[in-house]
Write an enzyme that holds these catalytic residues in place. Structure first.
Site, PDB file in Angstrom:
ATOM      1  N   GLU A  50      11.425   5.107   7.892  1.00 47.12           N
ATOM      2  CA  GLU A  50      10.855   5.092   6.542  1.00 47.12           C
ATOM      3  C   GLU A  50       9.689   6.061   6.438  1.00 47.12           C
ATOM      4  OE1 GLU A  50       9.734   1.063   5.829  1.00 47.12           O
ATOM      5  OE2 GLU A  50      11.789   0.405   5.416  1.00 47.12           O
ATOM      6  N   LYS A 101       5.995   7.285   5.631  1.00 45.30           N
ATOM      7  CA  LYS A 101       4.663   6.688   5.763  1.00 45.30           C
ATOM      8  C   LYS A 101       3.793   7.256   4.657  1.00 45.30           C
ATOM      9  CE  LYS A 101       1.114   4.556   7.641  1.00 45.30           C
ATOM     10  NZ  LYS A 101       0.279   4.622   6.451  1.00 45.30           N
ATOM     11  N   ARG A 156      -1.037  -1.034   1.107  1.00 50.12           N
ATOM     12  CA  ARG A 156       0.054  -2.003   1.240  1.00 50.12           C
ATOM     13  C   ARG A 156      -0.201  -3.183   0.311  1.00 50.12           C
ATOM     14  NH1 ARG A 156       2.504  -4.133   6.983  1.00 50.12           N
ATOM     15  NH2 ARG A 156       3.974  -5.677   6.172  1.00 50.12           N
ATOM     16  N   ARG A 161      -3.364  -6.072   2.097  1.00 49.26           N
ATOM     17  CA  ARG A 161      -3.109  -6.340   3.521  1.00 49.26           C
ATOM     18  C   ARG A 161      -4.018  -7.443   4.053  1.00 49.26           C
ATOM     19  NH1 ARG A 161      -1.205  -3.169   7.867  1.00 49.26           N
ATOM     20  NH2 ARG A 161      -1.124  -1.286   6.612  1.00 49.26           N
ATOM     21  N   GLU A 210       4.129  -0.203  -0.946  1.00 49.68           N
ATOM     22  CA  GLU A 210       2.911   0.604  -0.827  1.00 49.68           C
ATOM     23  C   GLU A 210       2.568   1.171  -2.194  1.00 49.68           C
ATOM     24  OE1 GLU A 210       0.196   2.464   2.239  1.00 49.68           O
ATOM     25  OE2 GLU A 210       1.695   0.888   2.327  1.00 49.68           O
ATOM     26  N   PHE A 263       9.525  -1.631   0.206  1.00 53.21           N
ATOM     27  CA  PHE A 263      10.250  -1.478   1.467  1.00 53.21           C
ATOM     28  C   PHE A 263      10.734  -2.794   2.076  1.00 53.21           C
ATOM     29  CE2 PHE A 263       5.656  -1.190   2.580  1.00 53.21           C
ATOM     30  CZ  PHE A 263       5.529  -2.358   3.321  1.00 53.21           C
TER      31      PHE A 263
END
Length: 388
Positions: free
Chosen positions: A250, A252, A257, A273, A303, A342
């Site tokens: 995936e 970055k 997040r 997060r 994200e 994701f």
């Protein structure tokens, strides 16, 4: 329970360097705690009043706490400030200055754990005009009822500076030793804590229902799940050794997040997060998620990226300008965002926590109606290191 008993345990912990010894001290103490107070003590031992995601904020700065200590001790605040400079610690300052307290006309009685916990929550709830004076008044009464040692820990709890060296994992260890027959059962408590990062709930459950209760703890929409972190390798050539065969690679991103929850009433909450509630900072994203994920209940992760007018990603520092209390709507216009999804953890009453990544990815792909603001992360499936 008398708060002094808890303060004495904190004193012992503070003077103990061995992690194993700390766990033993806590475990022995937990066995003596009244069942109805284990939740309070679990939070207070971490210097907190609730789980992180509940965001109970006392709203008292060091200066205000120092003033309250001076009032409780019947001394001038300048003297208190001088002692604070010498000790460098609000707790030690409180302990020193409250060795001799002024006599009150009405006997104050002893400070209990229950009273401390409830009145600190009351402080957190006070707002508006004159709130600082009201908060300080309650804190003064708590400090006056505490012993000097107790006052040390009251002051530290208020400012979140406990310094005991016993974090959440140590408390989980101690709970396992005290209520499940051995430290080896900590793995079950930790697994439950990852799904339900609320030490009060974990403590209450293990005391009342044991390991059977702990193993029944599951996903709850509106309560964040601890976010899984990655394991690192030095270079890509190690990947086939760690994960033979095809892997998903995936993109970055230089963003933030987020774990997004939607409950059956349509309320959407965003968690960072660190499990902070950041919903109010991204009203545009909340609106977009409601349209692009039309199901009644879900939990997804992704994200958040700041983007320019053409949809190109901007640096993380630009996105951080969205983390604000005021002018949120203006900044939503100035700095638009997109969300790259994701993972899918929960969907319409079904937990996907223990479902394979491949199946979660397939479900997410079917669930999301992509648009320029909400879309799936870029990814490839390969076993070729050069392609990775």
């Amino acid at each position: 329970m008398d708060f002094q008993k808890l303060a004495e345990v904190y004193e012992e912990l503070e003077q103990t360097s061995s992690g194993n010894k700390m766990r033993e001290i806590l475990a022995e103490f937990f066995k003596k705690v009244p069942e109805e107070e284990i939740v309070h003590i679990a939070y207070l031992t971490l210097g907190k009043l609730s789980a992180d995601y509940d965001e109970v904020v006392l709203g008292l700065a060091e200066k205000s706490v120092l003033k309250a200590i001076a009032m409780a001790g019947g001394i001038d605040v300048t003297k208190a400030a001088k002692i604070m400079q010498e000790t460098g610690d609000i707790g030690l300052t409180a302990e020193k200055l409250l060795q001799k307290k002024p006599q009150t006309l009405v006997p104050l009685g002893k400070l209990t754990v229950k009273e401390l916990f409830e009145k600190l929550h009351k402080i957190a709830e006070i707002s508006g005009s004159g709130s600082q004076d009201q908060k300080a008044s309650i804190l003064v009464s708590l400090l006056q009822k505490a012993t000097p040692v107790g006052a040390k820990y009251v002051a530290r709890i208020v400012l979140g500076t406990m310094r005991l060296g016993s974090g959440d994992m140590a408390v989980l260890d101690a709970l396992a030793i005290a209520f499940t027959g051995g430290k080896e059962n900590k793995k079950y408590l930790e697994a439950a804590y990852n799904i339900c990062p609320d030490l009060g709930i974990i403590a209450d459950t293990v005391v009342k229902s044991g390991l059977k209760g702990i193993q029944k703890i599951d996903i709850k929409v509106g309560r964040p799940i601890k976010m899984m972190l990655c394991q690192r390798v030095e270079n890509l050539e190690e990947i086939p050794e760690k994960i033979p065969g095809e892997v998903t690679v995936e993109a970055k991103y230089d963003g933030e997040r987020v774990q997004a929850h939607r409950n059956s009433k349509g309320k959407i909450v965003l968690y960072s997060r660190r499990l902070e509630n950041i919903t109010s900072q991204f009203p545009d994203l909340v609106d977009a998620l409601g349209k692009q994920l039309p199901a009644k209940e879900w939990i997804v992760e992704g994200e958040i990226l700041a983007v320019d007018e053409k949809g190109h990603p901007l640096p993380f520092q630009t996105l951080m300008q969205r983390r604000r209390k005021y002018d949120v709507e203006d900044y939503a216009q100035k700095i638009p965002v997109m969300l790259k999804l994701f993972d899918l953890l929960y969907w319409e009453g079904e937990s996907f926590l223990h479902t394979s990544y491949v199946k979660r990815a397939e479900k997410l792909e079917k669930a999301v109606k992509s648009n320029p603001q909400v879309m799936l992360t870029e990814r490839i499936i390969t076993e070729d290191v050069a392609e990775m």
